[in-house]
Design a protein around this motif. Structure first.
Motif, PDB file in Angstrom:
ATOM      1  N   TYR A  81       0.842  -1.194   0.000  1.00 52.11           N
ATOM      2  CA  TYR A  81       0.000   0.000   0.000  1.00 52.11           C
ATOM      3  C   TYR A  81       0.877   1.243   0.000  1.00 52.11           C
ATOM      4  N   SER A  82       0.736   2.063  -1.056  1.00 54.10           N
ATOM      5  CA  SER A  82       1.620   3.219  -1.201  1.00 54.10           C
ATOM      6  C   SER A  82       0.922   4.561  -1.024  1.00 54.10           C
ATOM      7  N   SER A  83      -0.386   4.544  -0.737  1.00 47.15           N
ATOM      8  CA  SER A  83      -1.110   5.808  -0.635  1.00 47.15           C
ATOM      9  C   SER A  83      -0.698   6.580   0.613  1.00 47.15           C
ATOM     10  N   VAL A  84      -0.826   7.891   0.533  1.00 47.04           N
ATOM     11  CA  VAL A  84      -0.475   8.749   1.663  1.00 47.04           C
ATOM     12  C   VAL A  84      -1.326   8.418   2.883  1.00 47.04           C
ATOM     13  N   SER A  85      -2.626   8.134   2.650  1.00 42.81           N
ATOM     14  CA  SER A  85      -3.530   7.848   3.768  1.00 42.81           C
ATOM     15  C   SER A  85      -3.084   6.609   4.539  1.00 42.81           C
ATOM     16  N   ASN A  86      -2.610   5.583   3.814  1.00 39.94           N
ATOM     17  CA  ASN A  86      -2.114   4.376   4.479  1.00 39.94           C
ATOM     18  C   ASN A  86      -0.866   4.672   5.301  1.00 39.94           C
ATOM     19  N   LYS A  87       0.024   5.477   4.754  1.00 44.33           N
ATOM     20  CA  LYS A  87       1.246   5.835   5.476  1.00 44.33           C
ATOM     21  C   LYS A  87       0.912   6.632   6.731  1.00 44.33           C
ATOM     22  N   VAL A  88       0.008   7.604   6.581  1.00 46.71           N
ATOM     23  CA  VAL A  88      -0.376   8.434   7.717  1.00 46.71           C
ATOM     24  C   VAL A  88      -1.013   7.590   8.812  1.00 46.71           C
ATOM     25  N   GLN A  89      -1.883   6.665   8.422  1.00 50.99           N
ATOM     26  CA  GLN A  89      -2.546   5.799   9.401  1.00 50.99           C
ATOM     27  C   GLN A  89      -1.522   4.968  10.174  1.00 50.99           C
ATOM     28  N   ALA A  90      -0.577   4.379   9.443  1.00 55.94           N
ATOM     29  CA  ALA A  90       0.446   3.556  10.097  1.00 55.94           C
ATOM     30  C   ALA A  90       1.291   4.379  11.056  1.00 55.94           C
ATOM     31  N   LEU A  91       1.711   5.556  10.612  1.00 52.29           N
ATOM     32  CA  LEU A  91       2.552   6.407  11.452  1.00 52.29           C
ATOM     33  C   LEU A  91       1.785   6.913  12.670  1.00 52.29           C
ATOM     34  N   ASN A  92       0.510   7.217  12.498  1.00 49.80           N
ATOM     35  CA  ASN A  92      -0.301   7.699  13.620  1.00 49.80           C
ATOM     36  C   ASN A  92      -0.508   6.618  14.684  1.00 49.80           C
ATOM     37  N   PHE A  93      -0.480   5.359  14.262  1.00 48.21           N
ATOM     38  CA  PHE A  93      -0.682   4.266  15.212  1.00 48.21           C
ATOM     39  C   PHE A  93       0.627   3.735  15.791  1.00 48.21           C
ATOM     40  N   GLY A  94       1.730   4.449  15.525  1.00 50.80           N
ATOM     41  CA  GLY A  94       2.972   4.120  16.210  1.00 50.80           C
ATOM     42  C   GLY A  94       4.110   3.596  15.371  1.00 50.80           C
ATOM     43  N   ALA A  95       3.903   3.441  14.053  1.00 47.20           N
ATOM     44  CA  ALA A  95       5.006   2.996  13.206  1.00 47.20           C
ATOM     45  C   ALA A  95       6.070   4.086  13.129  1.00 47.20           C
ATOM     46  N   ASP A  96       7.318   3.672  12.976  1.00 43.95           N
ATOM     47  CA  ASP A  96       8.426   4.623  12.889  1.00 43.95           C
ATOM     48  C   ASP A  96       8.866   4.882  11.457  1.00 43.95           C
ATOM     49  N   ASP A  97       8.577   3.937  10.565  1.00 42.44           N
ATOM     50  CA  ASP A  97       8.982   4.090   9.168  1.00 42.44           C
ATOM     51  C   ASP A  97       8.075   3.237   8.308  1.00 42.44           C
ATOM     52  N   TYR A  98       8.135   3.465   6.980  1.00 41.53           N
ATOM     53  CA  TYR A  98       7.181   2.849   6.052  1.00 41.53           C
ATOM     54  C   TYR A  98       7.917   2.598   4.741  1.00 41.53           C
ATOM     55  N   LEU A  99       8.019   1.338   4.343  1.00 40.85           N
ATOM     56  CA  LEU A  99       8.729   0.985   3.118  1.00 40.85           C
ATOM     57  C   LEU A  99       7.780   0.236   2.190  1.00 40.85           C
ATOM     58  N   VAL A 100       7.628   0.759   0.969  1.00 36.25           N
ATOM     59  CA  VAL A 100       6.669   0.206   0.011  1.00 36.25           C
ATOM     60  C   VAL A 100       7.313  -0.890  -0.825  1.00 36.25           C
ATOM     61  N   LYS A 101       6.590  -1.997  -0.994  1.00 34.03           N
ATOM     62  CA  LYS A 101       7.047  -3.091  -1.860  1.00 34.03           C
ATOM     63  C   LYS A 101       6.829  -2.715  -3.328  1.00 34.03           C
ATOM     64  N   PRO A 102       7.681  -3.183  -4.222  1.00 30.63           N
ATOM     65  CA  PRO A 102       8.944  -3.903  -3.969  1.00 30.63           C
ATOM     66  C   PRO A 102      10.037  -2.923  -3.519  1.00 30.63           C
ATOM     67  N   PHE A 103      10.981  -3.422  -2.761  1.00 31.36           N
ATOM     68  CA  PHE A 103      12.070  -2.578  -2.276  1.00 31.36           C
ATOM     69  C   PHE A 103      13.386  -3.339  -2.392  1.00 31.36           C
ATOM     70  N   HIS A 104      14.477  -2.592  -2.346  1.00 32.53           N
ATOM     71  CA  HIS A 104      15.802  -3.204  -2.368  1.00 32.53           C
ATOM     72  C   HIS A 104      16.184  -3.601  -0.948  1.00 32.53           C
ATOM     73  N   LEU A 105      16.731  -4.782  -0.793  1.00 31.54           N
ATOM     74  CA  LEU A 105      17.103  -5.258   0.538  1.00 31.54           C
ATOM     75  C   LEU A 105      18.149  -4.360   1.193  1.00 31.54           C
ATOM     76  N   GLU A 106      19.013  -3.749   0.373  1.00 29.09           N
ATOM     77  CA  GLU A 106      20.024  -2.854   0.929  1.00 29.09           C
ATOM     78  C   GLU A 106      19.375  -1.626   1.559  1.00 29.09           C
ATOM     79  N   GLU A 107      18.291  -1.139   0.952  1.00 31.67           N
ATOM     80  CA  GLU A 107      17.585   0.003   1.539  1.00 31.67           C
ATOM     81  C   GLU A 107      16.911  -0.410   2.840  1.00 31.67           C
ATOM     82  N   LEU A 108      16.320  -1.607   2.859  1.00 33.03           N
ATOM     83  CA  LEU A 108      15.713  -2.112   4.092  1.00 33.03           C
ATOM     84  C   LEU A 108      16.748  -2.175   5.205  1.00 33.03           C
ATOM     85  N   LEU A 109      17.915  -2.705   4.896  1.00 30.88           N
ATOM     86  CA  LEU A 109      18.979  -2.815   5.903  1.00 30.88           C
ATOM     87  C   LEU A 109      19.387  -1.440   6.412  1.00 30.88           C
TER      88      LEU A 109
END
Length: 227
Positions: A81-109
């Motif tokens: 889920y890449s929408s702004v509303s999804n990111k905002v919801q996750a961050l408001n409920f306590g998430a510290d960061d948000y990475l959208v699939k697909p992603f590079h494993l090096e960026e995840l690390l």
């Protein structure tokens, strides 16, 4: 070794993530269903990787539950889920960061390492705090404890246990977390060591006071709070 919990229902991706992180020095545990979190000890992980769209209990709800019992460990959402509303919801409920699939494993690390560095700084800052519960003071930097102005002498294990309860700020600390943080061992159901030390603390902290501060949450653990 840093413990990471991965919530991902795509078993192939979960396996790849676990192997990649293991090869980079992390100890990972994987679950594929959010409902598993209902019976897990959430305090023993240093970081959480949560997919949102998983069975039973979605990643957002899992994030909320983690934050109810663990205020320090970073949470990184991994989701399609890449929408702004999804990111905002996750961050408001306590998430510290948000990475959208697909992603590079090096960026995840890189994001994981950044979150862990920030978390370590926050923990270090907490070490200078004096925790106060009613008339009890636990001075973390000086490792001193007093109640109603009277100094209380504790053994190193008693102090470590009390400090762990004080840092939880009224939340219940499970026996599993206590055994790992205070004794550096996995909890064994056949031992009553924790109960013995809780009784030691009650004698030194609560005896002679009308207000009892050390409480048991049956089946879960212990907490420090004025009731």
């Amino acid at each position: 070794m840093v413990k990471i919990l991965i919530l991902e229902d795509d078993r192939k991706m979960a396996s790849e993530l676990k192997l990649f992180l293991k090869n980079n020095g992390f100890n990972c545990e994987v679950v594929h269903d959010g409902g598993v979190f209902l019976n897990m000890d959430l305090g023993k992980f240093a970081l959480y990787l949560l997919d949102i769209n998983v069975p039973t209990l979605n990643g957002i709800e899992v994030c909320k539950r983690i934050r109810e019992s663990n205020s320090l460990s970073p949470i990184l959402m991994l989701t399609a889920y890449s929408s702004v509303s999804n990111k905002v919801q996750a961050l408001n409920f306590g998430a510290d960061d948000y990475l959208v699939k697909p992603f590079h494993l090096e960026e995840l690390l890189a994001r994981i390492n950044a979150l862990l560095r920030r978390s370590a700084r926050e923990v270090k800052e907490e070490e200078d705090v004096i925790y106060t519960v009613d008339d009890l003071e636990v001075n973390i930097s000086e490792m001193k404890v007093q109640r109603a102005g009277k100094q209380i002498e504790l053994t190193p294990k008693e102090y470590k246990l009390l400090a762990l309860l004080a840092k939880a700020k009224g939340r219940t600390v499970s026996k599993q977390v206590i055994s790992e943080e205070v004794w550096d061992i996995n909890f064994e159901t056949g031992t009553n060591t924790i109960e013995v030390y809780i009784n030691f603390l009650r004698t030194k902290i609560d005896k002679g006071f009308n207000s009892k501060l050390i409480h048991t949450r049956t089946g879960y653990g212990y907490y420090l709070k004025k009731i």
